[in-house]
Scaffold this active site. Sequence first.
Site, PDB file in Angstrom:
ATOM      1  N   LYS A 198       0.862  -1.193   0.000  1.00 13.71           N
ATOM      2  CA  LYS A 198       0.000   0.000   0.000  1.00 13.71           C
ATOM      3  C   LYS A 198       0.898   1.244   0.000  1.00 13.71           C
ATOM      4  CE  LYS A 198      -2.834   3.292   1.623  1.00 13.71           C
ATOM      5  NZ  LYS A 198      -1.876   4.397   1.498  1.00 13.71           N
ATOM      6  N   THR A 252       5.069   7.677  14.043  1.00 20.81           N
ATOM      7  CA  THR A 252       4.979   6.886  15.274  1.00 20.81           C
ATOM      8  C   THR A 252       3.520   6.733  15.691  1.00 20.81           C
ATOM      9  OG1 THR A 252       7.200   7.486  15.939  1.00 20.81           O
ATOM     10  CG2 THR A 252       5.724   6.818  17.708  1.00 20.81           C
ATOM     11  N   GLU A 253       2.742   7.790  15.448  1.00 24.50           N
ATOM     12  CA  GLU A 253       1.309   7.760  15.782  1.00 24.50           C
ATOM     13  C   GLU A 253       0.613   6.597  15.058  1.00 24.50           C
ATOM     14  OE1 GLU A 253      -0.381  11.432  14.533  1.00 24.50           O
ATOM     15  OE2 GLU A 253      -2.386  10.854  15.161  1.00 24.50           O
ATOM     16  N   GLU A 272       9.177   1.002  11.168  1.00 27.53           N
ATOM     17  CA  GLU A 272      10.259   1.981  11.014  1.00 27.53           C
ATOM     18  C   GLU A 272       9.586   3.339  11.120  1.00 27.53           C
ATOM     19  OE1 GLU A 272      12.263   4.648   9.654  1.00 27.53           O
ATOM     20  OE2 GLU A 272      12.518   3.674   7.698  1.00 27.53           O
ATOM     21  N   CYS A 306      13.280  10.175   7.869  1.00 24.54           N
ATOM     22  CA  CYS A 306      13.035   9.731   9.245  1.00 24.54           C
ATOM     23  C   CYS A 306      14.286   9.930  10.099  1.00 24.54           C
ATOM     24  CB  CYS A 306      12.574   8.287   9.265  1.00 24.54           C
ATOM     25  SG  CYS A 306      13.556   7.235   8.217  1.00 24.54           S
ATOM     26  N   GLU A 406       8.981  15.200  16.007  1.00 26.04           N
ATOM     27  CA  GLU A 406       9.471  15.104  14.628  1.00 26.04           C
ATOM     28  C   GLU A 406       8.726  16.135  13.771  1.00 26.04           C
ATOM     29  OE1 GLU A 406       8.417  11.630  12.094  1.00 26.04           O
ATOM     30  OE2 GLU A 406      10.559  11.533  11.734  1.00 26.04           O
TER      31      GLU A 406
END
Length: 503
Positions: A198, A252-253, A272, A306, A406
């Site tokens: 995806k 991360t969410e 990741e 990242c 971030e």
Amino acid sequence: MTTLLVPEPAREVRDFLSQTHKLLIGGKRVDAANGETFEVQDPSNNLVIAHAPKGGKEDIDRAVKAARDAFVNKPWRKLTVSERGKMLWKLADLIEERVEEFAQLETLDNGKPLAISRAADIPLTVDHFRYYAGLATKIHGETLDISVPYAPGASFFDFTLREPIGVVGQIIPWNFPLLMAAWKLGVALAAGNCVVLKPAEQTPLSALRLADLFAEAGFPDGVVNIVTGFPEAGAALSAHEGVDKVAFTGSTEVGHEIVKASAGNLKRVSLELGGKSPSIVFPDADLNLAAAGVAGAIFFNHGQCCCAGSRLLVHQKIYDELVGRVSEQAEKIKLGPGMHPDTEMGPLVSIEQQNRVLSFINTGKNEGAKVLLGGDSPSGDMASGCYVNPTVFEKVQPKMEIVQEEIFGPVLVAAPFEDLEDVIAKSNNTNYGLAASVWTRDINKAHKAARGLKAGTVWVNCHNIFDANAPFGGYKQSGYGREMSLHALENYTQVKNVIVQLH
Ligand code: NDP
């Protein structure tokens, strides 16, 4: 840049953009079940350049079934590892024959400079598929000596098999669209899995073009399925009971959401996620090298990495000098459309990302951080694109949101440190732990810092260096599991132990 006139894309790119794009399910190119499409925009001007199929839950279900069928019933499982490797190598060749086409698609879709797409994204993709083509024939189990204390005198032969996991769902982001697809697909296919991929909604184009190449590379139908769409598609994939493993790169969410969604059938997960990686400069560093390296660490790919070096920690003795030099480097960066030959930094990927980054910048200002450079978007010709000027905040405080969160844009936050102990503590003082770079000529300091940093990658006198043979992944909330290298195989294989009693 004085003019935004850019060269026209190559004919094959224009032809591709004008096509009706389709999902890849079970070897067939099909519309989304609901017939819907979504607009794909060029972030340098926000004009619509293509329409992609808006795959949803039903399409994910079809794709998972096709992948399962390919895994269980089709020739894929019966192929030799050498044949699998050859298919991956052929895929790499097919991409390499189309470097310019893929590079232009990536630039139009993501906004990054064409020179970077040509020199980094696409060649790294090719190299990555070749690495795993070679690795396909080197996946192996082991033989073990076992004692079995409760069976004295008996003799056993113990060996392990390293088997594929099965159907793998892979959800990728928009910052390196084709390369992220390669990081996920190469290892999964080398290990013998079948995949539903995806892509991110902002950047579906290179994955849709890649979808054209699997059959020619020799992959049986259903081994790779590609479903473009919105978060519903990703959520359906991560919750699907027919998926044995999900691999995710992104925020991360959403990483938290993936873990929750995976609980239904306890599918394996590798993540990741985000980062807030420090660039650490000691006073004995080569300051020319360090200033250029620190600027590259954050401004490469417009900060949308990242592992971007988004926090600068400089020894107090050289703080003003080094921060000044980094700002000078940043000021010289030429902003413009990715397709313009002079461009060194393009627009961010979307209006949402531009707004998100500008909102962080405002928060930083409100928190009392000092803007040394940038802090806004360019006006004039570039106002119609998703640009943000390279930005440097200085003398920031550890608790500020711009230091902890971030930002994923061209925004550097700088602070001084006193000594090694202080800088290790400051570096580790976030929820993230993806990467760090250390700039010094002192080998002892470099080694001590490398050991003290809680990060999955530590670079010394460099930043953003990647190779297919070097593992990459996070500590703490930057995720778990490793991408690339032999280590990535652990995410995509399972170990079967076989014990044979010898009579
Ligand atoms: P997301 O984490 O939302 O998107 C990454 C991928 O996950 C996309 O394919 C997305 O699909 C998909 N996705 C979104 N929601 C779900 C869900 N509930 N279940 C499964 N898949 C889902 O990142 P954003 O694009 O929203 O960017 C926001 C921030 O995330 C950035 O500012 C940055 O901080 C971070 N990020 C980090 C990346 C990294 O490399 N670590 C890469 C990209 C972003 P869709 O595109 O349809 O939304």
